[in-house]
Enzyme design. Structure first.
Site, short mmCIF file in Angstrom:
data_model
loop_
_atom_site.label_atom_id
_atom_site.label_comp_id
_atom_site.label_asym_id
_atom_site.label_seq_id
_atom_site.Cartn_x
_atom_site.Cartn_y
_atom_site.Cartn_z
N ASP A 1 61.87 27.07 29.17
CA ASP A 1 60.54 26.51 29.40
C ASP A 1 59.57 27.56 29.90
O ASP A 1 59.98 28.60 30.42
CB ASP A 1 60.60 25.43 30.50
CG ASP A 1 61.37 24.20 30.08
OD1 ASP A 1 61.39 23.89 28.87
OD2 ASP A 1 61.96 23.54 30.97
N ARG B 1 66.74 21.77 35.78
CA ARG B 1 65.73 21.56 36.82
C ARG B 1 65.78 20.13 37.36
O ARG B 1 65.44 19.89 38.53
CB ARG B 1 64.34 21.89 36.28
CG ARG B 1 64.16 23.39 36.07
CD ARG B 1 63.01 23.70 35.13
NE ARG B 1 61.76 23.18 35.64
CZ ARG B 1 60.63 23.12 34.94
NH1 ARG B 1 60.60 23.57 33.68
NH2 ARG B 1 59.54 22.65 35.47
N ARG C 1 65.80 27.43 24.15
CA ARG C 1 64.38 27.58 24.45
C ARG C 1 64.18 27.43 25.93
O ARG C 1 64.29 26.32 26.46
CB ARG C 1 63.59 26.46 23.77
CG ARG C 1 63.64 26.51 22.28
CD ARG C 1 63.01 25.25 21.73
NE ARG C 1 63.91 24.62 20.79
CZ ARG C 1 63.83 23.35 20.41
NH1 ARG C 1 62.89 22.56 20.90
NH2 ARG C 1 64.69 22.87 19.56
#
Lengths: 258, 258
Positions: B52, B199, B50
């Site tokens: 973001d 990230r 998934r």
């Protein structure tokens, strides 16, 4: 007044080209408005060349005159604080009072990016490429060999702008890989470009790469000087004004400063 | 039914991430709607991971099941004809019935692009970079050396998704130049990523590159397993899921075909 030289980058998609047009969003108009907010008076910005609607730039050059009292503020930062997100000042600094972004330009270099995968385009690249599908690169190279030199490019000029002469010198026309595998980049350097000349040359290269036009016919297209015989114009979105080069004289004047 | 494997590229700016969410535009939802239009029935698409909201992809992988009668239509072309401009199918083809885009993934590789010029950003690159300004690359390299290996990445996991274990293996974390001069690209390959782990690692590298955190403190951040002690999360727009790799077993199953 002190003359400033600006190097500019913009995403052409949101602009009706460089030049001021009443009622249309243009690069020149956005720059003049931002500069006027800093100086408090009307400012005229002169570009090295008028890019067409939708054409991008990474190294457009322009000049403007500002009051001497404002010559040494950080112009790039000041303008970037006021400009919209699709237009940036890469650098700004004082030049001699005779520097002219357009008349002193010795050559300009445009890149044109082709996307050669037939089935898909990376969405991130859609606005910056012409998705023309598979190409015979050897045929394009053979066609490209006919362009460099001092020639009459009348067959590669679109109607709409009056010029004294349609003779220009193409210094270089070369192919390189793009950042992404399916991309092919053509770079063209010339001492000047007729209206849509870069896009017409690329349109011709692609026609050769697609087998629609034999590479050797470029010679006769140049000789016949008839736009209606040449292949069509490549779309604006693949084109980018990468740099404008100034001769040593202009560079020396740069160094004189204000 | 026949299982298809899709490789996908998307511009994340217009999506609230990969996963279906009521009332939000997501990649999964756009794909399922397009596939359903082709099959005439509801289709569920399973992604490798998934991404973001705002994260891009050039090589996301997904699978879906379609009626055997439709297995051999040109799926990439058919889907690309129905999908919006910011989502493209790079390739599509049948795989074995046990292939699972998520569970069979051996590793994923993300790129993260940093823009290091302090004064400007090329407008064309604004949506794909984090403009973090000048960086001490040697400090970043020293920090990066602490990440590869099998480790508990709890300090680099944001809250919101329950997982059995926070141990993951980072196979590679390396730096390369970007396409444009002011760009630096970090690429990270791991057998799995915790929520916002890529990230958070980049956020930590940038904090080291800015001199805010000493590179050797990465060791203690990993040891202490406390997210609140680690530097902040890098913005979504610089991140891109570049590829998902499947082991030989899955590849063999690919070759079995439908």
């Amino acid at each position: 007044m002190v003359r400033l030289k600006l190097v500019l980058a913009y995403d052409g998609a949101g602009f009706c080209g460089w030049q001021y047009q009443k009622g249309a969003r243009t690069v020149q108009d956005e720059l003049e408005r931002a500069a006027s907010r800093i100086t408090g008076r009307a400012v005229r910005v002169h570009g090295a060349g008028r890019t067409d609607s939708g054409v991008h730039a990474l190294g457009q050059v322009a000049h403007l005159d500002v009051p001497a009292s404002l010559a040494h503020i950080p112009w790039a930062r000041a303008l970037n604080g006021l400009l919209p997100r699709d237009l940036s000042v890469v650098s700004a600094g004082p030049v001699g009072p005779d520097f002219h972004a357009r008349f002193d330009a010795r050559s300009k270099t445009y890149s044109y990016t082709l996307w050669t995968e037939p089935e898909y385009v990376y969405p991130q690249r859609r606005g910056y490429v012409w998705a023309c599908g598979p190409l015979d690169l050897a045929a394009m190279d053979a066609a490209a060999a006919h362009f460099p030199g001092r020639r009459d490019f009348k067959a590669f000029q679109n109607a709409g702008t009056e010029v004294r002469s349609t003779v220009r010198t193409v210094m270089d026309l070369s192919r390189s890989p793009g950042w992404f595998g399916p991309e092919v980049v053509w770079r063209i350097t010339a001492d000047g470009f007729l209206k849509q000349m870069a896009r017409n040359i690329v349109g011709c290269l692609v026609a050769c790469g697609k087998g629609k036009v034999p590479p050797d016919s470029v010679r006769s297209l140049l000789d016949e000087k008839d736009r209606t015989l040449a292949p069509g114009t490549a779309p604006a979105r693949g084109l980018c004004l990468e740099r404008v080069d100034y001769g040593e004289t202009a560079l020396d004047r740069d160094q004189v400063g204000p």
